[in-house]
Design a protein around this motif. Sequence first.
Motif, mmCIF file in Angstrom:
data_model
loop_
_atom_site.group_PDB
_atom_site.id
_atom_site.type_symbol
_atom_site.label_atom_id
_atom_site.label_comp_id
_atom_site.label_asym_id
_atom_site.label_seq_id
_atom_site.Cartn_x
_atom_site.Cartn_y
_atom_site.Cartn_z
ATOM 1 N N ILE A 21 79.795 4.387 -18.365
ATOM 2 C CA ILE A 21 78.784 4.059 -17.355
ATOM 3 C C ILE A 21 77.472 4.753 -17.683
ATOM 4 O O ILE A 21 76.389 4.145 -17.599
ATOM 5 C CB ILE A 21 79.277 4.446 -15.943
ATOM 6 C CG1 ILE A 21 80.480 3.601 -15.543
ATOM 7 C CG2 ILE A 21 78.164 4.298 -14.919
ATOM 8 C CD1 ILE A 21 81.179 4.093 -14.293
ATOM 9 N N ALA A 22 77.554 6.025 -18.071
ATOM 10 C CA ALA A 22 76.332 6.776 -18.396
ATOM 11 C C ALA A 22 75.596 6.156 -19.577
ATOM 12 O O ALA A 22 74.364 6.007 -19.542
ATOM 13 C CB ALA A 22 76.680 8.229 -18.693
ATOM 14 N N VAL A 23 76.320 5.775 -20.611
ATOM 15 C CA VAL A 23 75.683 5.138 -21.777
ATOM 16 C C VAL A 23 75.095 3.792 -21.374
ATOM 17 O O VAL A 23 73.994 3.431 -21.802
ATOM 18 C CB VAL A 23 76.696 4.992 -22.932
ATOM 19 C CG1 VAL A 23 76.158 4.098 -24.037
ATOM 20 C CG2 VAL A 23 77.062 6.360 -23.479
ATOM 21 N N ALA A 24 75.793 3.045 -20.538
ATOM 22 C CA ALA A 24 75.298 1.735 -20.104
ATOM 23 C C ALA A 24 74.022 1.873 -19.268
ATOM 24 O O ALA A 24 73.117 1.044 -19.373
ATOM 25 C CB ALA A 24 76.374 1.003 -19.301
ATOM 26 N N GLY B 106 81.409 0.462 -9.678
ATOM 27 C CA GLY B 106 82.231 0.139 -8.514
ATOM 28 C C GLY B 106 83.701 0.434 -8.764
ATOM 29 O O GLY B 106 84.396 0.993 -7.914
ATOM 30 N N LEU B 107 84.183 0.077 -9.962
ATOM 31 C CA LEU B 107 85.561 0.402 -10.331
ATOM 32 C C LEU B 107 85.769 1.917 -10.389
ATOM 33 O O LEU B 107 86.805 2.430 -9.955
ATOM 34 C CB LEU B 107 85.909 -0.219 -11.683
ATOM 35 C CG LEU B 107 86.167 -1.712 -11.698
ATOM 36 C CD1 LEU B 107 86.318 -2.214 -13.137
ATOM 37 C CD2 LEU B 107 87.404 -2.040 -10.896
ATOM 38 N N ALA C 170 78.555 10.244 -7.815
ATOM 39 C CA ALA C 170 77.766 9.659 -8.896
ATOM 40 C C ALA C 170 78.032 8.166 -9.056
ATOM 41 O O ALA C 170 77.094 7.366 -9.190
ATOM 42 C CB ALA C 170 78.060 10.381 -10.206
ATOM 43 N N THR C 171 79.298 7.767 -9.025
ATOM 44 C CA THR C 171 79.603 6.347 -9.211
ATOM 45 C C THR C 171 79.169 5.517 -8.002
ATOM 46 O O THR C 171 78.739 4.378 -8.164
ATOM 47 C CB THR C 171 81.097 6.127 -9.491
ATOM 48 O OG1 THR C 171 81.868 6.734 -8.459
ATOM 49 C CG2 THR C 171 81.490 6.691 -10.838
ATOM 50 N N THR D 274 76.521 2.536 -8.259
ATOM 51 C CA THR D 274 76.849 1.206 -7.744
ATOM 52 C C THR D 274 75.745 0.686 -6.842
ATOM 53 O O THR D 274 75.317 -0.465 -6.969
ATOM 54 C CB THR D 274 78.184 1.238 -6.967
ATOM 55 O OG1 THR D 274 79.204 1.743 -7.814
ATOM 56 C CG2 THR D 274 78.561 -0.135 -6.473
ATOM 57 N N ILE D 275 75.274 1.524 -5.940
ATOM 58 C CA ILE D 275 74.218 1.104 -5.012
ATOM 59 C C ILE D 275 72.936 0.771 -5.763
ATOM 60 O O ILE D 275 72.291 -0.257 -5.496
ATOM 61 C CB ILE D 275 73.983 2.204 -3.959
ATOM 62 C CG1 ILE D 275 75.207 2.306 -3.047
ATOM 63 C CG2 ILE D 275 72.722 1.935 -3.147
ATOM 64 C CD1 ILE D 275 75.217 3.517 -2.157
ATOM 65 N N ILE D 276 72.568 1.613 -6.713
ATOM 66 C CA ILE D 276 71.347 1.363 -7.481
ATOM 67 C C ILE D 276 71.470 0.104 -8.325
ATOM 68 O O ILE D 276 70.549 -0.721 -8.386
ATOM 69 C CB ILE D 276 71.013 2.587 -8.351
ATOM 70 C CG1 ILE D 276 70.602 3.752 -7.448
ATOM 71 C CG2 ILE D 276 69.906 2.273 -9.349
ATOM 72 C CD1 ILE D 276 70.482 5.074 -8.157
#
Length: 147
Positions: free
Chosen positions: A27-30, A46-47, A129-130, A134-136
């Motif tokens: 997620i961080a890299v993405a 979200g997952l 953090a996740t 997700t919200i952003i």
Amino acid sequence: MGKTKLLTKKRKQFIWRFWGYLLLPVIAVAIWSTQVGAAPIAIMSGLGAVYMFMLAPVPCGAPIRERGRDGEELYCRRNARGILGGCNQNRQHGWANAKLLASRSKWGEFLRRVLADGKGFAASVSALATSGATIIALGALIVSLLK
């Protein structure tokens, strides 16, 4: 000389148990990559949030009926699944954690119990953090769809 398996049964169990934590660097890299859109980031984060809230191994922390020597309330020390869930041995512990979150005056007590253990701290920070990611990402997706 025989073949050695890359994914042994023990490694597969480890990956299955901690897949949400293994998703965090992806997620961080993405997020920092310009090649990945908002939709995949929203799905992955979200997952990750669902994993942290429902599946991550954390201590239960639900109040139990026994009292300590000095009369203080004791908490369950069994392993639980997820920040919001209780331990598998007692179904009432999941409801006890939900009751703590339902009353705003008890949020501090809930956070104190969850953050007291290293596993609970890691799951709580990762859930925060996740959830934020997700919200952003959903906001960015909505803005891009409205253009």
